[in-house]
Scaffold this motif. Sequence first.
Motif, short mmCIF file in Angstrom:
data_model
loop_
_atom_site.label_atom_id
_atom_site.label_comp_id
_atom_site.label_asym_id
_atom_site.label_seq_id
_atom_site.Cartn_x
_atom_site.Cartn_y
_atom_site.Cartn_z
N ARG A 2 0.84 -1.18 0.00
CA ARG A 2 0.00 0.00 0.00
C ARG A 2 0.88 1.24 0.00
NH1 ARG A 2 -3.91 0.01 4.81
NH2 ARG A 2 -2.02 0.59 5.93
N ARG A 3 0.61 2.13 -0.89
CA ARG A 3 1.46 3.31 -1.05
C ARG A 3 1.29 4.27 0.09
NH1 ARG A 3 1.12 6.24 -6.64
NH2 ARG A 3 2.78 7.38 -5.58
N ARG A 4 2.38 4.83 0.53
CA ARG A 4 2.35 5.93 1.47
C ARG A 4 2.42 7.22 0.64
NH1 ARG A 4 0.59 3.89 6.23
NH2 ARG A 4 1.93 2.20 6.99
N PHE A 5 1.33 7.91 0.55
CA PHE A 5 1.27 9.06 -0.34
C PHE A 5 2.08 10.22 0.25
CE2 PHE A 5 -2.48 6.68 -1.56
CZ PHE A 5 -2.39 6.72 -2.93
N GLY A 6 2.94 10.78 -0.58
CA GLY A 6 3.68 11.95 -0.17
C GLY A 6 2.84 13.20 -0.33
N LEU A 7 3.47 14.34 -0.10
CA LEU A 7 2.75 15.60 -0.14
C LEU A 7 2.17 15.86 -1.52
CD1 LEU A 7 1.89 18.23 1.20
CD2 LEU A 7 4.13 19.19 0.59
N VAL A 8 2.98 15.61 -2.56
CA VAL A 8 2.51 15.87 -3.92
C VAL A 8 1.32 14.97 -4.25
CG1 VAL A 8 3.13 15.81 -6.36
CG2 VAL A 8 4.77 16.65 -4.67
N ASP A 9 1.42 13.71 -3.87
CA ASP A 9 0.31 12.79 -4.15
C ASP A 9 -0.95 13.19 -3.38
OD1 ASP A 9 1.71 11.16 -5.92
OD2 ASP A 9 2.63 10.05 -4.28
N ARG A 10 -0.75 13.64 -2.15
CA ARG A 10 -1.91 14.07 -1.36
C ARG A 10 -2.59 15.28 -2.00
NH1 ARG A 10 -2.07 12.14 3.99
NH2 ARG A 10 -0.30 10.80 4.50
N VAL A 11 -1.78 16.20 -2.51
CA VAL A 11 -2.36 17.37 -3.18
C VAL A 11 -3.11 16.95 -4.42
CG1 VAL A 11 -1.78 19.50 -4.41
CG2 VAL A 11 -0.65 18.96 -2.26
N ARG A 12 -2.56 16.02 -5.18
CA ARG A 12 -3.24 15.55 -6.39
C ARG A 12 -4.57 14.89 -6.04
NH1 ARG A 12 1.99 12.80 -9.44
NH2 ARG A 12 2.95 14.75 -10.16
N ARG A 13 -4.56 14.05 -5.03
CA ARG A 13 -5.80 13.39 -4.62
C ARG A 13 -6.82 14.40 -4.14
NH1 ARG A 13 -4.11 9.57 -0.10
NH2 ARG A 13 -6.33 9.06 -0.10
N PHE A 14 -6.36 15.38 -3.39
CA PHE A 14 -7.28 16.40 -2.86
C PHE A 14 -7.91 17.20 -4.00
CE2 PHE A 14 -8.05 20.78 -1.52
CZ PHE A 14 -8.92 20.57 -0.47
N VAL A 15 -7.09 17.63 -4.96
CA VAL A 15 -7.61 18.43 -6.08
C VAL A 15 -8.57 17.60 -6.91
CG1 VAL A 15 -6.98 19.63 -8.20
CG2 VAL A 15 -5.62 19.95 -6.13
N GLY A 16 -8.21 16.36 -7.20
CA GLY A 16 -9.08 15.52 -8.02
C GLY A 16 -10.42 15.25 -7.38
N ALA A 17 -10.48 15.28 -6.04
CA ALA A 17 -11.73 15.00 -5.33
C ALA A 17 -12.59 16.23 -5.10
CB ALA A 17 -11.42 14.33 -3.99
N ILE A 18 -12.14 17.40 -5.51
CA ILE A 18 -12.90 18.63 -5.24
C ILE A 18 -14.31 18.58 -5.83
CG2 ILE A 18 -13.02 21.09 -5.81
CD1 ILE A 18 -10.05 21.28 -5.27
N PRO A 19 -14.50 18.24 -7.11
CA PRO A 19 -15.88 18.20 -7.63
C PRO A 19 -16.77 17.24 -6.85
CG PRO A 19 -14.31 18.17 -9.44
CD PRO A 19 -13.53 17.98 -8.19
N ARG A 20 -16.25 16.08 -6.51
CA ARG A 20 -17.07 15.11 -5.75
C ARG A 20 -17.42 15.64 -4.38
NH1 ARG A 20 -15.40 11.66 -2.01
NH2 ARG A 20 -13.22 11.87 -2.63
N ARG A 21 -16.45 16.20 -3.68
CA ARG A 21 -16.71 16.67 -2.32
C ARG A 21 -17.65 17.88 -2.31
NH1 ARG A 21 -10.52 16.07 0.07
NH2 ARG A 21 -10.61 13.81 0.40
N LEU A 22 -17.49 18.78 -3.25
CA LEU A 22 -18.36 19.95 -3.28
C LEU A 22 -19.79 19.57 -3.60
CD1 LEU A 22 -16.16 22.66 -5.06
CD2 LEU A 22 -16.74 22.50 -2.64
N THR A 23 -19.99 18.73 -4.60
CA THR A 23 -21.36 18.36 -4.98
C THR A 23 -22.02 17.52 -3.89
OG1 THR A 23 -20.39 16.57 -6.27
CG2 THR A 23 -21.05 18.55 -7.47
N ASP A 24 -21.29 16.57 -3.31
CA ASP A 24 -21.87 15.77 -2.24
C ASP A 24 -22.24 16.64 -1.04
OD1 ASP A 24 -21.49 13.60 -3.83
OD2 ASP A 24 -19.84 12.72 -2.67
N ALA A 25 -21.35 17.58 -0.69
CA ALA A 25 -21.63 18.46 0.44
C ALA A 25 -22.85 19.34 0.15
CB ALA A 25 -20.41 19.32 0.75
N ALA A 26 -22.96 19.82 -1.09
CA ALA A 26 -24.11 20.67 -1.44
C ALA A 26 -25.41 19.87 -1.36
CB ALA A 26 -23.92 21.24 -2.85
#
Length: 755
Positions: A57-81
């Motif tokens: 299982r990968r230990r995500f570094g800072l760059v990977d965490r930022v990529r995952r966070f950015v990619g999930a923005i549409p999902r998180r915003l619409t689900d929260a709305a």
Amino acid sequence: MTAIESGPTKTVPAVSPAQAGADPSGAATGSETGPEPAATAWPGTVPGEALPPMPVRRRFGLVDRVRRFVGAIPRRLTDAAVVAFALYTVIYHLGFLFDLPPSRSLRIWLGACALLVVLRLGVAVLRERAALRTPAPTSVPDEPGAGEGADTRRGPRWWWVLPAVLLAVAAAVTAGQGGGMPWWWPASLGLAAAVAVALLARRTWLVGGADDEGAPTVWQTCYVLLVSVGVGVSSLYGARNTPDDVFYVGKSVWVAERDSVPVRDFLFTEGVLPGLSTQPPISSIEVLAGALGRFLGIHAANALFYVMLPALAFLAVLALWRLVHRWAPRRAVLAFTVAVAYLYLVAGSDAALGTFHLPRLHEGKGMFVSAAVPLMWVYLTEWFESRSRWKLFLIFALGVASAGLTSTAAIILPILAGAAGLAMVLVGRWGAAVAAFVAAVAYPVGSVVVSRLALGGVTEVGGQTQFFDAEGTYRRTLMLGTLGVIGGLALWLAPLLVRGRTPRLMAAGAALTMSVLFVPGVLEFLADLTGIAAVLWRVPWILALPGLVGILCTVQLPWPRRFPLVGALPWTGRMLTSLTSALLAAVLVTSFGLYGIPMWHRDSFVETHPHPVWKVPQERLGRIEWIHSLTPARPPGLLLAPSTLMRLAPMISSEMRVVLPRDGYLIEYDWESEFAQDRLRLAAFADGNGVPTEEELAATLERLDVTTVCVYFGNRQARRALERLDFEVFGEREDPAGSVRCLRKIDAGAPPETD
């Protein structure tokens, strides 16, 4: 057990008891201090051969965490709305039981949302800490194509798919002809195509592996966010003359000024008559706009058009992206771009989906078809794949939010959820189908039933004001000519193009359900059964059509190996597929531009301005605002003005009572009654369409207590008739586009005192 039930098996090479950490008898030692078990061998390795390093299982570094966070923005915003607006809708409905004013309901909601945010952040922190403390286990990757229900049989061959493609194309071409042949032809071809597509989708689901959606990349998400922000900003600069806004915006203004929800009539009377039976007080979005305006200390229309509308447009585009990304088999960004272009360039008809996007997102039904429907398909797809209770909860929450947007949700959602349930039943998943259907429709249907029991049913004339049969419904929503053919291809052909397994099954269920509804006589049967013929033309909303139109450009042609360079160079096949998709996208967008009416064209009834504006004709807005400024000098009583100005009065102030806010609503109060005929007669008089006799005019003005009349300068007959009835001019506004003169009754009493 059949091959479908058993699925493929994995062969794991045997290991010695010492390697496995077990005694020779085969019993596990269970000792924590014993030798660590060796990594399991990869399938297909030779005994004694050095094993490649096992994946961990990968230990995500800072760059990977930022990529995952950015990619999930549409999902998180619409689900929260979705969750937030569903919560507000529930609080709003509970307010009827506890007699909560909208301002208090809003404060309760804001506090609850803040609490949910804190809890969500706390859960995220706890999960992250738990993940860091948990050792990363070794794992064996799944074999390619393995998944639930996977089979070793091959998928449908091209000679099975070709008849479905030919039927789909024939149905689309004939349906787009517009009366060139009896509707039975396209309806029959479409039904045959939908059945063939559904059978192919069923086989794909049974023999295919799990879908590999893949997370959105950073550049994809940034592009989508940039487009969403641009659409949100552009929503500020266009204005469409929509007659229904007198009700929706007028209700928000009433809530902001009076801090109460108008359950009874607020347009013609102040709660004397019952409310419109076709508009039960279920939807909460108008109340939210009014309560927000009161909370911020601004006009309700400002809160709606300048605060809420850009946010709604932003979320609607994100919802479209989520559907396209989830369903498109490849080139999701290109398909998304084509879908947005369709909304902007095909907006002329009053029933076009582009018309219900930016020009009418502030109306709940616009947000429902533009955002709630695509998201519902995303949630249903993810629920069917994962059986996650969270996904099922999101389906329920979106049903609640849809009820807060429009009462039409009680009609469209059962059809949509039924289409998805039909797709699940095709592969034997009855339990999943029932659970999804109940979660989606329980709240919207239940809220309508409760409101009807409390307020009475829909009047017969209210539910039967208009009706469009299958052919008329197709022409209104999917269009005619080239656009009609494209709409037909999106309906009958796109399900063959979407990502297999579950997305293809869902799209096929929607196509099959819509094809049944397009059979002559089915909509007539539903109209007789439900008594709501007036809104059945909206049933194509279940399709999420813009997304399917965009997916048309993702077709992948089966280039033959003998084609020059295809077999010689491995990258030429991908290049040819990319060029094909780009060419199809260009053809689609060009067709939209040539045969559609863009959102900014005058024939789409949208005016564009260099600054943010209310969604009403600005010249008329200036005149009615001037009339409202005369309030201190006006005597008490109703205001009579040209029809186009009276339609805007409730959007300015709930205190400016007019004779006829909108003539179409009179049908629910008996069109032939004196109540209705008096208003129609006076509106025609103010419009300059005839002057009744002096006795009839005086009696009508007296019955309705009309004390102020405003007419255009050119309506000299009206001015002379009013002056003979003791009206005097007390205000004039010169305007090159239409000067207005206002008269008041001399003996109507003193105007209200002002400071």
